[in-house]
Design a protein around this motif. Structure first.
Motif, PDB file in Angstrom:
ATOM      1  N   SER A  94      -4.930  12.929  -1.131  1.00  0.00           N
ATOM      2  CA  SER A  94      -4.247  14.108  -1.661  1.00  0.00           C
ATOM      3  C   SER A  94      -5.237  15.154  -2.154  1.00  0.00           C
ATOM      4  O   SER A  94      -4.912  16.356  -2.180  1.00  0.00           O
ATOM      5  N   GLU A  95      -6.444  14.734  -2.533  1.00  0.00           N
ATOM      6  CA  GLU A  95      -7.435  15.684  -3.023  1.00  0.00           C
ATOM      7  C   GLU A  95      -8.268  16.289  -1.901  1.00  0.00           C
ATOM      8  O   GLU A  95      -8.720  17.434  -1.993  1.00  0.00           O
ATOM      9  N   SER A  96      -8.460  15.529  -0.816  1.00  0.00           N
ATOM     10  CA  SER A  96      -9.350  15.969   0.260  1.00  0.00           C
ATOM     11  C   SER A  96      -8.604  16.436   1.505  1.00  0.00           C
ATOM     12  O   SER A  96      -9.074  17.324   2.205  1.00  0.00           O
ATOM     13  N   TRP A  97      -7.475  15.802   1.812  1.00  0.00           N
ATOM     14  CA  TRP A  97      -6.714  16.137   3.002  1.00  0.00           C
ATOM     15  C   TRP A  97      -5.302  16.539   2.607  1.00  0.00           C
ATOM     16  O   TRP A  97      -4.984  16.683   1.441  1.00  0.00           O
ATOM     17  N   HIS A  98      -4.448  16.690   3.626  1.00  0.00           N
ATOM     18  CA  HIS A  98      -3.036  16.943   3.369  1.00  0.00           C
ATOM     19  C   HIS A  98      -2.390  15.653   2.900  1.00  0.00           C
ATOM     20  O   HIS A  98      -2.719  14.556   3.373  1.00  0.00           O
ATOM     21  N   TRP A  99      -1.444  15.752   1.951  1.00  0.00           N
ATOM     22  CA  TRP A  99      -0.824  14.548   1.394  1.00  0.00           C
ATOM     23  C   TRP A  99      -0.107  13.719   2.457  1.00  0.00           C
ATOM     24  O   TRP A  99       0.134  12.517   2.264  1.00  0.00           O
ATOM     25  N   VAL A 120      -8.109  11.483  -7.572  1.00  0.00           N
ATOM     26  CA  VAL A 120      -9.071  10.404  -7.313  1.00  0.00           C
ATOM     27  C   VAL A 120      -9.344   9.617  -8.587  1.00  0.00           C
ATOM     28  O   VAL A 120      -9.391   8.381  -8.581  1.00  0.00           O
ATOM     29  N   GLN A 121      -9.528  10.306  -9.695  1.00  0.00           N
ATOM     30  CA  GLN A 121      -9.772   9.615 -10.951  1.00  0.00           C
ATOM     31  C   GLN A 121      -8.576   8.771 -11.370  1.00  0.00           C
ATOM     32  O   GLN A 121      -8.735   7.642 -11.857  1.00  0.00           O
ATOM     33  N   ALA A 122      -7.374   9.300 -11.170  1.00  0.00           N
ATOM     34  CA  ALA A 122      -6.174   8.540 -11.521  1.00  0.00           C
ATOM     35  C   ALA A 122      -6.051   7.293 -10.656  1.00  0.00           C
ATOM     36  O   ALA A 122      -5.686   6.218 -11.145  1.00  0.00           O
ATOM     37  N   LEU A 146       0.829  -1.196   0.000  1.00  0.00           N
ATOM     38  CA  LEU A 146       0.000   0.000   0.000  1.00  0.00           C
ATOM     39  C   LEU A 146       0.864   1.247   0.000  1.00  0.00           C
ATOM     40  O   LEU A 146       0.577   2.222  -0.704  1.00  0.00           O
ATOM     41  N   ASP A 147       1.949   1.211   0.761  1.00  0.00           N
ATOM     42  CA  ASP A 147       2.825   2.375   0.844  1.00  0.00           C
ATOM     43  C   ASP A 147       3.467   2.675  -0.498  1.00  0.00           C
ATOM     44  O   ASP A 147       3.631   3.834  -0.875  1.00  0.00           O
ATOM     45  N   ASN A 148       3.836   1.632  -1.239  1.00  0.00           N
ATOM     46  CA  ASN A 148       4.414   1.843  -2.565  1.00  0.00           C
ATOM     47  C   ASN A 148       3.428   2.484  -3.519  1.00  0.00           C
ATOM     48  O   ASN A 148       3.770   3.378  -4.293  1.00  0.00           O
ATOM     49  N   ASN A 149       2.183   2.028  -3.497  1.00  0.00           N
ATOM     50  CA  ASN A 149       1.226   2.431  -4.514  1.00  0.00           C
ATOM     51  C   ASN A 149       0.406   3.647  -4.121  1.00  0.00           C
ATOM     52  O   ASN A 149      -0.100   4.343  -4.986  1.00  0.00           O
ATOM     53  N   ILE A 150       0.264   3.894  -2.841  1.00  0.00           N
ATOM     54  CA  ILE A 150      -0.493   5.066  -2.407  1.00  0.00           C
ATOM     55  C   ILE A 150       0.280   6.344  -2.707  1.00  0.00           C
ATOM     56  O   ILE A 150      -0.301   7.421  -2.866  1.00  0.00           O
ATOM     57  N   VAL A 151       1.615   6.221  -2.803  1.00  0.00           N
ATOM     58  CA  VAL A 151       2.469   7.396  -3.034  1.00  0.00           C
ATOM     59  C   VAL A 151       2.349   7.893  -4.464  1.00  0.00           C
ATOM     60  O   VAL A 151       2.325   9.104  -4.720  1.00  0.00           O
ATOM     61  N   ASN A 152       2.248   6.972  -5.430  1.00  0.00           N
ATOM     62  CA  ASN A 152       2.354   7.351  -6.837  1.00  0.00           C
ATOM     63  C   ASN A 152       1.318   8.385  -7.257  1.00  0.00           C
ATOM     64  O   ASN A 152       1.634   9.361  -7.945  1.00  0.00           O
ATOM     65  N   VAL A 153       0.054   8.176  -6.881  1.00  0.00           N
ATOM     66  CA  VAL A 153      -1.007   9.088  -7.300  1.00  0.00           C
ATOM     67  C   VAL A 153      -0.838  10.458  -6.660  1.00  0.00           C
ATOM     68  O   VAL A 153      -1.223  11.479  -7.242  1.00  0.00           O
ATOM     69  N   ALA A 154      -0.245  10.502  -5.471  1.00  0.00           N
ATOM     70  CA  ALA A 154      -0.082  11.779  -4.764  1.00  0.00           C
ATOM     71  C   ALA A 154       1.167  12.540  -5.192  1.00  0.00           C
ATOM     72  O   ALA A 154       1.382  13.664  -4.733  1.00  0.00           O
ATOM     73  N   LEU A 155       1.987  11.970  -6.079  1.00  0.00           N
ATOM     74  CA  LEU A 155       3.243  12.621  -6.450  1.00  0.00           C
ATOM     75  C   LEU A 155       3.054  14.017  -7.036  1.00  0.00           C
ATOM     76  O   LEU A 155       3.795  14.941  -6.671  1.00  0.00           O
ATOM     77  N   PRO A 156       2.105  14.230  -7.963  1.00  0.00           N
ATOM     78  CA  PRO A 156       1.927  15.597  -8.466  1.00  0.00           C
ATOM     79  C   PRO A 156       1.568  16.602  -7.369  1.00  0.00           C
ATOM     80  O   PRO A 156       2.035  17.752  -7.391  1.00  0.00           O
TER      81      PRO A 156
END
Length: 494
Positions: free
Chosen positions: A147-152, A316-318, A12-22
């Motif tokens: 990342s869209e609703s709270w702090h990253w 979220v869409q990504a 989860l830690d590996n994959n949860i990071v990717n979408v929040a990178l931008p």
């Protein structure tokens, strides 16, 4: 359950990071190379210390090292979530890598110890892989929502309650066995029904005692090699591939790797037991696993950026875009061992790698005018192929020699993480170099990014496809000799 939860958390830690990178990039003002260090810093430390984690588990006990690693990973997740600048975040990610390197080898080697029956172990490996697949599904979506609703920072803080719960469960459920602790005897290796490698005989007497040395020269040289190679690949496009710093880094990586091999051949207690690679199934299996990781880590990282920067998906869409693929992978993980038992591990793994390679190349022509409808079939094909590689772990576990469970599983995870690291850095180097070359011709940044991204996909597909002949050869089942018929003894005449 504790092992599956720990696997779920690290995946989860590996994959949860990717979408929040931008989002992290905008908030902390990072460059693309800075983003790569957030991902690669974790993987670099993880890969560099995995062999040491395996040896520590063999020396001090799998349960003890598993729980220590879990505690370190949880504390580092809290530090990463509270980081206020890029340097602190990258350092915290490195500390997460330390924790993951300690908990992963004993987590994997606890499976054959807990499930000695080959069929039960196959099911356990399938459930363990399904936990990873579920993390692949929930990670991107969770990262997008956070990342869209709270702090990253919450993408890391979410690990804290999971880690605490897993720590409590593991301390209660995982019992210290006779193999835990220094000077204890170790269990024999276990062979799968499909493995071409017979189980090694159980060691007895003084030779069966667990050794205590940790091979610090091997640890230092392997870490230097990995760090120098990663630095050169990430910073090469920025500093120039022929610059003194980059050429020096490549040279240092090659020299350290050569010294590491010499050390491992000569030391009495090597960190990486090179004799493991004499087994055909083990060698081909870890290389095939590495090629799988090269595709998975690299494609996740850059496709996430493509969805948000090119198709203008929200976080979220990504994240939601990967859910169907990851769910298919998780479901297939529970049935793939049955497929392998019927058709063989080699053909099953080769088919999976072939489907992954085709899907990656199929993604490459989709440009700025692409839609999710065009993307989804290729993602589903990718998930189907990745799911078929689940039996590979079981085959590799069956090739472990007696008493080397921790170190051998560490080698497996080293190959997975190193190839995953190369997936991010090599594809990133190809993308950045091609992007800079396209911009120099007067193209706009979006066109240049697409040009580099598409080339990187084609290269990734070609590299993953190398696993097809490799797995067919190395994972083939050795024909079992037909037992000779016993001579018929005539009955005495009454």
């Amino acid at each position: 359950m504790a092992v599956s939860l720990a696997t779920f958390m690290t995946y989860l830690d590996n994959n949860i990071v990717n979408v929040a990178l931008p989002t992290i990039q905008k908030d902390l003002g990072l460059t693309l190379s800075g983003l790569e260090w957030i991902v690669s810093g974790y993987m670099l430390v993880f890969a560099g210390l995995l062999l040491a984690g395996g040896r520590l588990a063999d020396v001090f006990g799998q349960r003890r090292i598993f729980l220590i690693g879990l505690a370190v990973f949880t504390l580092a997740s809290a530090a990463a979530g509270l980081a206020g600048d890029g340097a602190t975040l990258i350092l915290s990610r490195g500390l997460q890598g330390v924790g993951a390197a300690l908990l992963t080898p004993p987590a994997l080697s606890l499976i054959p110890k807990t499930f000695p029956d080959p069929r039960e172990r196959g099911l356990a490996v399938g459930l363990w892989s399904a936990a990873g697949g579920l993390a692949l599904a929930l990670g991107p979506l969770s990262g997008g929502l956070i990342s869209e609703s709270w702090h990253w920072g919450w993408i890391f803080l979410v690990n804290v309650p999971i880690g605490v719960a897993t720590l409590i469960l593991g301390a209660w459920a995982i019992r210290a066995s006779k193999g835990d602790g220094a000077g204890a005897t170790v269990p024999p290796a276990l062979a799968t029904t499909d493995s071409a490698v017979p189980p090694a005989p159980a060691a007895t007497g003084p030779a069966a005692r667990v050794r205590r040395r940790l091979d610090l020269p091997g640890l230092v040289t392997s870490s230097i090699a990995l760090f120098a190679l990663t630095y050169a690949l990430i910073e090469g496009a920025n500093l120039g591939w022929t610059s003194a710093a980059i050429l020096g880094a490549f040279g240092a990586a090659a020299a350290a790797a050569a010294v590491f091999m010499v050390i491992e051949r000569r030391t009495a207690e090597p960190m990486m037991d090179l004799s493991l690679f004499r087994e055909r199934v083990f060698t081909g299996g870890v290389l095939s696993m590495g090629l799988w990781a090269f595709g998975v880590f690299g494609i996740y990282f850059f496709t996430t950026l493509w969805l948000q920067n090119v198709l203008r998906f929200s976080p979220v869409q990504a994240g939601a875009a990967f859910i169907p693929m990851a769910l298919l992978l998780a479901v297939l993980a529970t049935v793939a061992p049955r497929i392998a038992s019927r058709f063989g591990t080699g053909p099953t793994v080769a088919t999976g790698l072939g489907l992954m390679a085709v899907s990656v190349v199929g993604l490459s022509p989709i440009g700025a005018d692409g839609t999710y409808g065009r993307l989804l079939p290729w993602l589903m094909l990718y998930g189907l192929g990745a799911g078929l590689l689940v039996p590979l772990t079981n085959a590799i576990l069956g090739a472990l020699p007696a008493g080397r469970g921790g170190v051998a599983s560490g080698v497996l995870n080293v190959f997975r993480e190193v190839f995953g690291l190369l997936g991010v850095t090599v594809l990133g180097a190809i993308l950045t170099t091609r992007q800079n070359a396209t911009i120099s011709t007067g193209a706009n940044p979006l066109t240049a990014f697409l040009d580099g991204y598409q080339l990187a996909l084609v290269v990734a597909g070609a590299i993953v496809a190398l696993g097809i002949p490799l797995s067919l050869y190395s994972l083939r089942t050795r024909p079992q000799p037909t037992p000779a018929a016993e001579p018929r003894v005539p009955e005495p005449v009454a």
